[in-house]
Design an enzyme around this catalytic site. Structure first.
Site, short mmCIF file in Angstrom:
data_model
loop_
_atom_site.label_atom_id
_atom_site.label_comp_id
_atom_site.label_asym_id
_atom_site.label_seq_id
_atom_site.Cartn_x
_atom_site.Cartn_y
_atom_site.Cartn_z
N SER A 10 47.16 39.49 39.37
CA SER A 10 46.17 39.37 40.43
C SER A 10 46.31 40.53 41.41
CB SER A 10 46.36 38.05 41.18
OG SER A 10 45.62 38.10 42.39
N HIS A 35 43.09 40.48 37.00
CA HIS A 35 42.50 39.36 37.74
C HIS A 35 42.05 39.85 39.12
CE1 HIS A 35 41.90 35.02 38.40
NE2 HIS A 35 42.38 35.21 39.62
N MET A 39 36.97 36.71 47.71
CA MET A 39 36.97 35.64 48.73
C MET A 39 36.04 36.03 49.87
SD MET A 39 41.03 34.84 48.93
CE MET A 39 42.04 34.73 47.43
N HIS A 68 37.35 36.30 39.60
CA HIS A 68 37.44 34.93 40.10
C HIS A 68 36.69 34.87 41.43
CE1 HIS A 68 40.41 31.59 41.66
NE2 HIS A 68 39.17 31.16 41.57
N MET A 70 35.48 33.20 44.60
CA MET A 70 35.71 32.11 45.56
C MET A 70 34.75 32.33 46.72
SD MET A 70 39.85 32.18 45.23
CE MET A 70 39.83 33.82 44.50
N GLY A 144 42.77 30.76 48.04
CA GLY A 144 42.66 31.45 49.33
C GLY A 144 43.76 32.47 49.60
N PHE A 145 44.96 32.20 49.10
CA PHE A 145 46.08 33.08 49.42
C PHE A 145 47.04 33.20 48.26
CE2 PHE A 145 44.62 31.00 53.28
CZ PHE A 145 44.33 32.10 54.10
N GLY A 146 47.70 34.36 48.18
CA GLY A 146 48.81 34.50 47.26
C GLY A 146 50.07 33.90 47.88
N GLY A 147 51.09 33.76 47.06
CA GLY A 147 52.40 33.38 47.57
C GLY A 147 52.60 31.92 47.92
N ASP A 175 46.41 29.63 37.71
CA ASP A 175 46.37 30.60 38.81
C ASP A 175 47.03 29.98 40.04
OD1 ASP A 175 45.71 32.62 40.58
OD2 ASP A 175 43.54 32.35 40.42
N GLY A 176 48.16 30.58 40.45
CA GLY A 176 48.81 30.15 41.68
C GLY A 176 50.25 29.72 41.45
N GLY A 177 51.19 30.47 42.05
CA GLY A 177 52.60 30.08 41.96
C GLY A 177 53.20 30.23 40.58
N GLY A 197 50.30 36.95 40.94
CA GLY A 197 50.28 38.01 41.94
C GLY A 197 51.70 38.30 42.40
#
Ligand code: DX5
Ligand code: ZN
Length: 216
Positions: A10, A35, A39, A68, A70, A144-147, A175-177, A197
């Site tokens: 990402s 990716h 947003m 992606h 959003m 909405g956010f990485g990390g 997608d995410g974590g 990411g």
């Protein structure tokens, strides 16, 4: 467990001051997709990049761009992303009033169509729309956010979606974590495309970080 998963870094976690160099480095490092998180500060609380940035990056890599979206409403912007070079367009169902129309428009324009589900969303409706999609994206964090921390509640959803898909040639992306610790869990549940990411950009060793996910 069969073939290796495809890895989609990402760009949200890349250095925005040199995105072109980052895309080239990811290509060298063996990424399978790029990716591209879009947003709007409305559908999600963050604002990122638009079709102009995609158009500038597209000639720098042979890798497919996995876009992606959003953003809401999403329909007025889809053509601009396809014109800019999107290979896959993934939309959230709540960002369009007529999801089937949106998906069939994406395919008619020659791109692959994806549906993204937020963590609270029930996947049961997918059975009415599966013939119109190439990919289902399971968000394993709130968009909405990485990390953010991986939501283990989503593993059962991946299993449910895998079951709904049956023999259809539809990818399941997460997608995410996603880290070397959570990658085996989503693989076991049925995901075959892993977005990451933080865990890819945490050091400059992109090759090592991508391989760590692929082999996890
Ligand atoms: C979040 C984005 C993700 C994000 C993932 O809304 O869709 O693609 O970049 O970031 P990590 O891997 O840091 O959770
Ligand atoms: Zn994303």
């Amino acid at each position: 467990m069969t073939s290796a998963p495809r890895i989609a870094p990402s760009l949200l976690s890349a250095d925005f001051a040199c995105l072109g160099e980052e895309v080239k480095a990811l290509t060298q490092a063996g990424a399978d997709l790029v990716h591209f998180d879009v947003m709007d500060g409305h559908f999600v609380p963050n604002i990122t990049v638009g079709p102009g940035v995609l158009k500038a990056l597209k000639p720098l890599t042979p890798l497919p761009f996995d876009v992606h979206l959003m953003i809401t409403p999403v329909d007025p912007h889809i053509d601009a992303f396809i014109d800019a070079g999107a290979d896959i367009i993934t939309v959230h169902p709540e960002s369009t009033l007529h999801l089937q129309r949106t998906l069939s428009h994406i395919r008619a324009r020659g791109a692959k169509a994806g549906i993204a589900l937020t963590p609270a969303q029930d996947p049961a409706f997918l059975r009415w729309i599966l013939d119109d999609v190439d990919m289902v994206l399971v968000m394993t964090v709130n968009p909405g956010f990485g990390g953010q921390a991986f939501l283990h509640t989503q593993l059962a959803k991946i299993i449910t979606i895998k079951d709904l898909i049956g023999a259809r040639p539809i990818d399941i992306e997460v997608d995410g974590g996603i880290t070397p610790e959570t990658a085996p869990l989503v693989r076991e549940a049925g995901a075959n495309v892993l977005v990451a990411g933080t865990s890819i950009f945490k050091t400059k060793n992109y090759t090592g970080n991508i391989n760590a996910l692929r082999e996890a």
